[in-house]
Design a protein around this motif. Sequence first.
Motif, PDB file in Angstrom:
ATOM      1  N   ASP A 178       0.823  -1.205   0.000  1.00  0.00           N
ATOM      2  CA  ASP A 178       0.000   0.000   0.000  1.00  0.00           C
ATOM      3  C   ASP A 178       0.858   1.257   0.000  1.00  0.00           C
ATOM      4  OD1 ASP A 178      -2.867   0.955   0.246  1.00  0.00           O
ATOM      5  OD2 ASP A 178      -1.962   2.024   1.921  1.00  0.00           O
ATOM      6  N   THR A 179       1.926   1.258   0.786  1.00  0.00           N
ATOM      7  CA  THR A 179       2.832   2.412   0.821  1.00  0.00           C
ATOM      8  C   THR A 179       3.455   2.645  -0.548  1.00  0.00           C
ATOM      9  OG1 THR A 179       3.332   2.063   3.162  1.00  0.00           O
ATOM     10  CG2 THR A 179       4.927   3.335   1.885  1.00  0.00           C
ATOM     11  N   LEU A 180       3.909   1.565  -1.180  1.00  0.00           N
ATOM     12  CA  LEU A 180       4.528   1.692  -2.493  1.00  0.00           C
ATOM     13  C   LEU A 180       3.506   2.121  -3.548  1.00  0.00           C
ATOM     14  CD1 LEU A 180       7.100   1.414  -4.171  1.00  0.00           C
ATOM     15  CD2 LEU A 180       6.584  -1.033  -4.442  1.00  0.00           C
ATOM     16  N   ALA A 181       2.266   1.660  -3.413  1.00  0.00           N
ATOM     17  CA  ALA A 181       1.223   2.058  -4.363  1.00  0.00           C
ATOM     18  C   ALA A 181       0.968   3.564  -4.309  1.00  0.00           C
ATOM     19  CB  ALA A 181      -0.072   1.297  -4.079  1.00  0.00           C
ATOM     20  N   LYS A 182       1.007   4.134  -3.109  1.00  0.00           N
ATOM     21  CA  LYS A 182       0.847   5.588  -2.977  1.00  0.00           C
ATOM     22  C   LYS A 182       2.000   6.320  -3.640  1.00  0.00           C
ATOM     23  CE  LYS A 182      -1.761   5.169   1.336  1.00  0.00           C
ATOM     24  NZ  LYS A 182      -1.700   5.266   2.812  1.00  0.00           N
ATOM     25  N   GLU A 183       3.218   5.819  -3.460  1.00  0.00           N
ATOM     26  CA  GLU A 183       4.380   6.433  -4.105  1.00  0.00           C
ATOM     27  C   GLU A 183       4.273   6.331  -5.622  1.00  0.00           C
ATOM     28  OE1 GLU A 183       7.929   4.642  -2.603  1.00  0.00           O
ATOM     29  OE2 GLU A 183       7.422   5.029  -0.499  1.00  0.00           O
ATOM     30  N   ALA A 184       3.853   5.172  -6.118  1.00  0.00           N
ATOM     31  CA  ALA A 184       3.717   4.977  -7.564  1.00  0.00           C
ATOM     32  C   ALA A 184       2.638   5.900  -8.136  1.00  0.00           C
ATOM     33  CB  ALA A 184       3.383   3.520  -7.869  1.00  0.00           C
ATOM     34  N   SER A 185       1.538   6.069  -7.411  1.00  0.00           N
ATOM     35  CA  SER A 185       0.465   6.946  -7.888  1.00  0.00           C
ATOM     36  C   SER A 185       0.951   8.381  -8.016  1.00  0.00           C
ATOM     37  CB  SER A 185      -0.732   6.880  -6.925  1.00  0.00           C
ATOM     38  OG  SER A 185      -1.290   5.579  -6.912  1.00  0.00           O
ATOM     39  N   ARG A 186       1.742   8.830  -7.047  1.00  0.00           N
ATOM     40  CA  ARG A 186       2.302  10.188  -7.132  1.00  0.00           C
ATOM     41  C   ARG A 186       3.266  10.304  -8.303  1.00  0.00           C
ATOM     42  NH1 ARG A 186       2.225   9.669  -1.346  1.00  0.00           N
ATOM     43  NH2 ARG A 186       4.385   8.938  -1.334  1.00  0.00           N
ATOM     44  N   ALA A 187       4.071   9.279  -8.516  1.00  0.00           N
ATOM     45  CA  ALA A 187       5.044   9.324  -9.606  1.00  0.00           C
ATOM     46  C   ALA A 187       4.358   9.358 -10.965  1.00  0.00           C
ATOM     47  CB  ALA A 187       5.982   8.117  -9.517  1.00  0.00           C
ATOM     48  N   PHE A 188       3.342   8.508 -11.152  1.00  0.00           N
ATOM     49  CA  PHE A 188       2.657   8.434 -12.443  1.00  0.00           C
ATOM     50  C   PHE A 188       1.789   9.660 -12.709  1.00  0.00           C
ATOM     51  CE2 PHE A 188       3.462   3.767 -12.363  1.00  0.00           C
ATOM     52  CZ  PHE A 188       4.040   3.662 -13.624  1.00  0.00           C
ATOM     53  N   ALA A 189       1.423  10.387 -11.646  1.00  0.00           N
ATOM     54  CA  ALA A 189       0.585  11.577 -11.839  1.00  0.00           C
ATOM     55  C   ALA A 189       1.254  12.596 -12.752  1.00  0.00           C
ATOM     56  CB  ALA A 189       0.257  12.214 -10.495  1.00  0.00           C
ATOM     57  N   GLY A 190       2.567  12.614 -12.769  1.00  0.00           N
ATOM     58  CA  GLY A 190       3.281  13.563 -13.618  1.00  0.00           C
ATOM     59  C   GLY A 190       3.731  12.996 -14.940  1.00  0.00           C
TER      60      GLY A 190
END
Length: 298
Positions: A132-144
């Motif tokens: 879950d922690t990594l999924a949040k990081e990935a979501s922020r990364a892909f947002a850009g």
Amino acid sequence: RYQQKYAEALPEMDAAVRIARSQLPAANPIIAGVLIRYGDLLRRMQRYDEAEQVFAEGVAKLQGSSSGEYAQMLQVYGTLASARGAYALASERFRKSMDVFRKATGDSTFTWLTALLLIDSLGQDGQLEEADTLAKEASRAFAGMGQPDSYESGYLSGTVGYLRWRQRRFEDSIAPFRHSLKVQIQTYGEQHPEVARMRAALARSLLAIGDADSRMEAASLIEQALPVIEKADAGTADTGVALLVRAELRLDAGEAMGAQRDIDAALPSLQGKGLDRERERRMAANLSQRIKRMPAIR
């Protein structure tokens, strides 16, 4: 391979490997690039021992490199471990692949696509908090990166959907699955196996919600998905999942015998390792218990 016509792809890949070996020095990175695709094809064909040999050779050729080829080799080597149910080993390989991708490409799409594979292997291994922690990081990364309906956004959504399902956050899985399905239809077309698998995943979450409209939609989705999955993946866990969804729908409709047939057909494909297989076997057992309690078949 893109069309999942693996038997037709294999002789072409065999020829590519032969040509590369005969024309290039043994240490040439082009050979490693061909081996990546060859091993991945063998893995998709479930020829795991042969894929293991190919990947082991490729890793040995690239060991210690900071190249994108080495990162990709580690990535596909991780997918082989996942296919064999060795999720801790898969996670180890995905982490190393991410590290090498970062050295080679920075925080690129390649790095974060590998993170999605890591999220999946962590989830299958029951490491839901870390996933879950990594999924949040990935979501922020892909947002850009890219457009809202890009392939990457659809892949992210599907990964998050499966994670929410594993967390038993069924309602939270619906929107990610819907978005992933939309992107997959745009990418592959209506009748592609990947589209069918996502329809089955969405149907399973809709069933878990339990209201009448959700169950009606689940029935429509599984009616579309199951023939495509059975044609492409007969005997695999994907077929088993779709059959279990149909079994529950049949049971709700009072079709106990049809539901039991679906459960019996699903079980042989649900014997692997991982959180998903455990949950699916439990689902099958619960459905069978419901059938035994029905007066009509006592």
